[in-house]
Design a protein around this motif. Structure first.
Motif, PDB file in Angstrom:
ATOM      1  N   GLU A  33      -6.133  11.243  -3.331  1.00  0.00           N
ATOM      2  CA  GLU A  33      -5.880  11.081  -1.995  1.00  0.00           C
ATOM      3  C   GLU A  33      -6.325   9.923  -1.567  1.00  0.00           C
ATOM      4  OE1 GLU A  33      -6.833  13.906   2.149  1.00  0.00           O
ATOM      5  OE2 GLU A  33      -7.811  14.356   0.358  1.00  0.00           O
ATOM      6  N   ASN A  34      -5.585   9.259  -0.735  1.00  0.00           N
ATOM      7  CA  ASN A  34      -6.145   7.857   0.074  1.00  0.00           C
ATOM      8  C   ASN A  34      -5.675   8.318   1.383  1.00  0.00           C
ATOM      9  OD1 ASN A  34      -3.249   7.288   0.125  1.00  0.00           O
ATOM     10  ND2 ASN A  34      -3.636   5.494  -1.411  1.00  0.00           N
TER      11      ASN A  34
ATOM     12  N   ASP B 230      -1.471   6.314  -9.790  1.00  0.00           N
ATOM     13  CA  ASP B 230      -1.186   4.957  -9.244  1.00  0.00           C
ATOM     14  C   ASP B 230      -1.390   5.021  -7.654  1.00  0.00           C
ATOM     15  OD1 ASP B 230      -0.232   2.415  -8.846  1.00  0.00           O
ATOM     16  OD2 ASP B 230       1.993   2.842  -9.224  1.00  0.00           O
ATOM     17  N   ALA B 231      -2.085   4.282  -7.089  1.00  0.00           N
ATOM     18  CA  ALA B 231      -2.065   4.092  -5.419  1.00  0.00           C
ATOM     19  C   ALA B 231      -2.654   2.970  -5.133  1.00  0.00           C
ATOM     20  CB  ALA B 231      -2.859   5.572  -5.323  1.00  0.00           C
ATOM     21  N   ASN B 232      -2.428   2.640  -3.913  1.00  0.00           N
ATOM     22  CA  ASN B 232      -3.086   1.479  -3.210  1.00  0.00           C
ATOM     23  C   ASN B 232      -3.147   1.775  -1.736  1.00  0.00           C
ATOM     24  OD1 ASN B 232      -4.376  -0.880  -2.835  1.00  0.00           O
ATOM     25  ND2 ASN B 232      -2.227  -1.932  -2.499  1.00  0.00           N
ATOM     26  N   PRO B 233      -4.507   2.052  -1.139  1.00  0.00           N
ATOM     27  CA  PRO B 233      -5.636   1.796  -1.799  1.00  0.00           C
ATOM     28  C   PRO B 233      -6.146   2.653  -2.921  1.00  0.00           C
ATOM     29  CG  PRO B 233      -6.218   2.638   0.354  1.00  0.00           C
ATOM     30  CD  PRO B 233      -4.606   2.242   0.210  1.00  0.00           C
ATOM     31  N   PRO B 234      -7.049   2.420  -3.909  1.00  0.00           N
ATOM     32  CA  PRO B 234      -7.511   3.369  -4.650  1.00  0.00           C
ATOM     33  C   PRO B 234      -7.639   4.776  -4.161  1.00  0.00           C
ATOM     34  CG  PRO B 234      -8.551   1.294  -5.101  1.00  0.00           C
ATOM     35  CD  PRO B 234      -7.971   1.188  -3.708  1.00  0.00           C
TER      36      PRO B 234
ATOM     37  N   VAL C  31       0.694  -1.242  -0.018  1.00  0.00           N
ATOM     38  CA  VAL C  31       0.131   0.044   0.140  1.00  0.00           C
ATOM     39  C   VAL C  31       0.948   1.366   0.013  1.00  0.00           C
ATOM     40  CG1 VAL C  31      -1.863  -1.117   0.921  1.00  0.00           C
ATOM     41  CG2 VAL C  31      -0.172  -0.151   2.428  1.00  0.00           C
ATOM     42  N   TYR C  32       0.628   2.137  -0.590  1.00  0.00           N
ATOM     43  CA  TYR C  32       1.189   3.291  -0.732  1.00  0.00           C
ATOM     44  C   TYR C  32       0.333   4.751  -1.155  1.00  0.00           C
ATOM     45  CZ  TYR C  32       0.974   1.422  -5.458  1.00  0.00           C
ATOM     46  OH  TYR C  32       0.654   0.918  -6.490  1.00  0.00           O
ATOM     47  N   ALA C  33       0.918   5.966  -0.878  1.00  0.00           N
ATOM     48  CA  ALA C  33       0.123   7.202  -1.292  1.00  0.00           C
ATOM     49  C   ALA C  33       0.070   7.168  -2.559  1.00  0.00           C
ATOM     50  CB  ALA C  33       0.912   8.231  -0.512  1.00  0.00           C
ATOM     51  N   PRO C  34      -0.944   8.069  -3.215  1.00  0.00           N
ATOM     52  CA  PRO C  34      -0.919   8.429  -4.665  1.00  0.00           C
ATOM     53  C   PRO C  34       0.245   8.947  -5.247  1.00  0.00           C
ATOM     54  CG  PRO C  34      -3.002   8.918  -3.562  1.00  0.00           C
ATOM     55  CD  PRO C  34      -1.791   8.812  -2.507  1.00  0.00           C
TER      56      PRO C  34
END
Length: 604
Positions: free
Chosen positions: A470-471, A429-433, A400-403
């Motif tokens: 933003e996540n 590109d980010a996880n979570p979306p 998981v990572y920031a956008p």
């Protein structure tokens, strides 16, 4: 609701009253409002919801659906990120409804569960109140010895099946006497032998009976399973254990059986000894670590091994009944994932199942192990430029990572024409979306979807646009993109200078102007002439004659179209009297000039 229906949805006692909360256009409905479930079983809680489809011309879309019981820093904590629920909760959401499933229920799961959904509208969030109250009950047998028999090995006793939830409506019960299944009321009175054990269960939840107890004395026949539910990964090994005792001290045989398969095609009507089953012979071991204890070890687990496993023993005068429920094994594919909570934020390692006695997790930062982090919740500082992942039993989650910095793309290349349909797409590109927010020249727009759509774009929508992604781990901003709405020239206006009557011999300037993007080019035409008279926004005629009179057309054009306007130019002729006066005046002026010059020369 009938008892059979209650059993089908894993719930014992239901108070079927709906909870509806919200305004007419926004709402949450949960039913039932009170649930009582048996410890060790699973429960399903369902809520439906609704919201407006559009607000202020923008589509309203659901961004998140989740359940919670606790609030931290004024924010609800998603159950999936709570360590005490790791591996035991599942959401099934769709069609404006969401079902929460909790497996392997514990006493600590008794709580009020609330459903919440959020949308892309700034104020479009709603929590269902007051929520659904879940009570988890264990089942136990209370024995009361009323009198002794004439012999010393029996008694006239009363047995009662107790639960902590109020029976609404009153359920029926199942009894197991020395492992043999019988029907009965909540309590009954009978003669019990010293060898007899007794256990009870709520009908519909026979797989979760109480622990067998001796009615008369302490040395009856009984089997007690260490765990009623066990989850394990495909390809791994698992130990299923039980304790047992025999009234008749000499035990002649012991065996483990597979009783019920979850796969209907593999269901067997009769229990089969695993050591004699060709599917298990090479993959099972039966261990006896100490007297009165037996462990079944199954290796190289398959998904088809999901079943209920039971232990039985024989003595000279007794055989433990095979119908007594055992341990239910669930074999799953590994599903390890990191769940982010907006609180903090915090990260929780979630697994499709937690293995008994092996609670340790491994955390990674940018692919490197973080030593000392072994709990389901990551306790270190979270930096938006790092990525984080976890592992459980050597099965790794996705990071998981920031956008990353978002990219804004136009739906079509080339010029954007007025009243055309165009869209901007923000991707990162980010996880979570990530959730997206759009801005026009620093003004926040209502639309929070990944795509910003202009169905018929007006001139006023020209400007610079950008988006943010933003996540729970961070927020990034895109570069600005210019939308320059183009359009064909509007009907031009023509001005004449000087104004008033235009006489022969004078000069006149015609000016043509038109609103256009890109700027228009101008061409002048005279009536009855094939070729253009002039080009440019300004057309000047000097020493004008009567032939210059007539209709003139100004045409404004650019790459998207053209428009024109016609002007009638009238040239006035000079009269004969005017010419005679002009000649006399000119002669007098010449005579005066000659006279002045002669006087000047005489003086010299």
């Amino acid at each position: 609701m009938g008892l059979r229906e209650a059993a089908s949805c894993f719930v014992i006692f239901l108070l079927s009253v709906s909870v509806v909360q919200g305004e007419d256009d926004w709402g949450v409905r949960c039913t039932p409002t009170q649930i009582c479930a048996v410890k060790g079983s699973k429960v399903q809680i369902r809520c439906s919801y609704w919201h407006p489809s559009r607000i202020d011309g923008h589509d309203v879309a659901v961004e998140k659906e989740f359940w919670f019981t606790k609030v931290q820093d004024s924010e609800p904590v998603d159950l999936r990120s709570a360590s005490e629920y790791t591996g035991r909760v599942k959401y099934d959401c769709g069609n404006k409804a969401c079902t929460l499933t909790i497996t392997d229920l514990r006493d600590s799961d008794s709580d009020v569960y609330q459903f919440r959904f959020t949308t892309n509208h700034p104020t479009g969030s709603l929590t269902g109140l007051p929520g659904v109250s879940l009570s988890v009950t264990g089942v136990q047998v209370l024995t009361t010895k009323l009198s002794a028999c004439k012999t010393d090995d029996c008694s006239w006793s009363r047995v009662e099946c107790q639960t902590s939830c109020p029976p609404t409506p009153s359920p029926s019960y199942i009894w197991f006497k020395s492992g043999q299944k019988t029907s009965g009321e909540k309590s009954y009175t009978a003669y019990f032998h010293s060898a007899d054990s007794i256990s009870c269960a709520v009908r519909g939840h026979e797989d979760f009976p109480s622990a067998p107890v001796c009615v008369d004395g302490n040395s009856c026949n009984r089997v007690n399973y260490i765990n009623r539910n066990i989850c394990a990964f495909k390809g791994s090994s698992v130990d299923i254990s039980c304790s047992y005792s025999s009234y008749y001290k000499r035990i002649t045989s012991k065996s483990w059986l597979v009783a019920e398969r979850k796969d209907v095609q593999l269901h067997r009507p009769q229990a089969v000894d695993l050591l004699k089953d060709p599917e298990f012979t090479a993959r099972v071991q039966v261990l006896d670590p100490e007297p009165g204890r037996s462990t079944l070890r199954i290796m190289n687990l398959r998904l088809s091994d999901s079943a209920q496993y039971r232990f039985t023993f024989k003595s000279q005068w007794f055989e433990w009944e095979r119908s007594f429920p055992g341990t239910t094994l669930t074999v799953t594919d590994p599903d390890v994932q990191v769940i982010c909570s907006p609180i903090g934020p915090t990260l929780t390692c979630h697994s499709s199942c937690l293995l008994s006695g092996r609670p340790s997790f491994v955390w990674f930062k940018n692919g490197r192990e973080v030593h000392g982090e072994t709990s389901p919740t990551f306790r270190g500082f979270l930096h938006p430029e790092n990525n984080y992942s976890c592992a459980y039993e050597h099965h790794h989650s996705s990071p998981v990572y920031a956008p990353k910095v978002p990219l804004v793309q136009l739906s079509q290349p080339g010029d954007i024409l007025k009243d055309s349909s165009v869209s901007l797409t923000c991707s990162s590109d980010a996880n979570p979306p990530p959730a997206y927010t759009w801005y026009k020249e620093n003004q926040t727009l209502l639309n929070r979807a990944a795509q910003l759509v202009f169905r018929s774009i007006p001139l006023s929508d020209s400007g610079e646009y950008y988006c943010t992604a933003e996540n729970e781990l961070g927020k990034t901003t895109s570069k600005r993109v210019l939308i320059n709405v183009k359009y064909a020239p509007k009907p031009p206006s023509v001005s004449v200078s000087p104004s008033g009557e235009i006489m022969e011999g004078s000069s006149v300037t015609l000016t043509c102007s038109s609103d256009a993007n890109p700027a228009a080019n101008y061409t002048w035409y005279k009536e009855d002439e094939d070729s253009p008279t002039a080009s440019g926004q300004i057309f000047t005629i000097t020493n004008i004659t009567a032939e210059h009179g007539g209709k003139y057309q100004c045409e404004a054009q650019n790459t998207h179209g053209r428009s024109n306007t016609t002007l009638h130019l009238t040239v006035g002729a000079v009269s004969p009297g005017s010419w005679r006066s002009a000649l006399i005046g000119s002669a007098a002026a010449v005579f005066l000039a000659v006279t002045l010059l002669s006087v000047f020369l005489l003086i010299r």
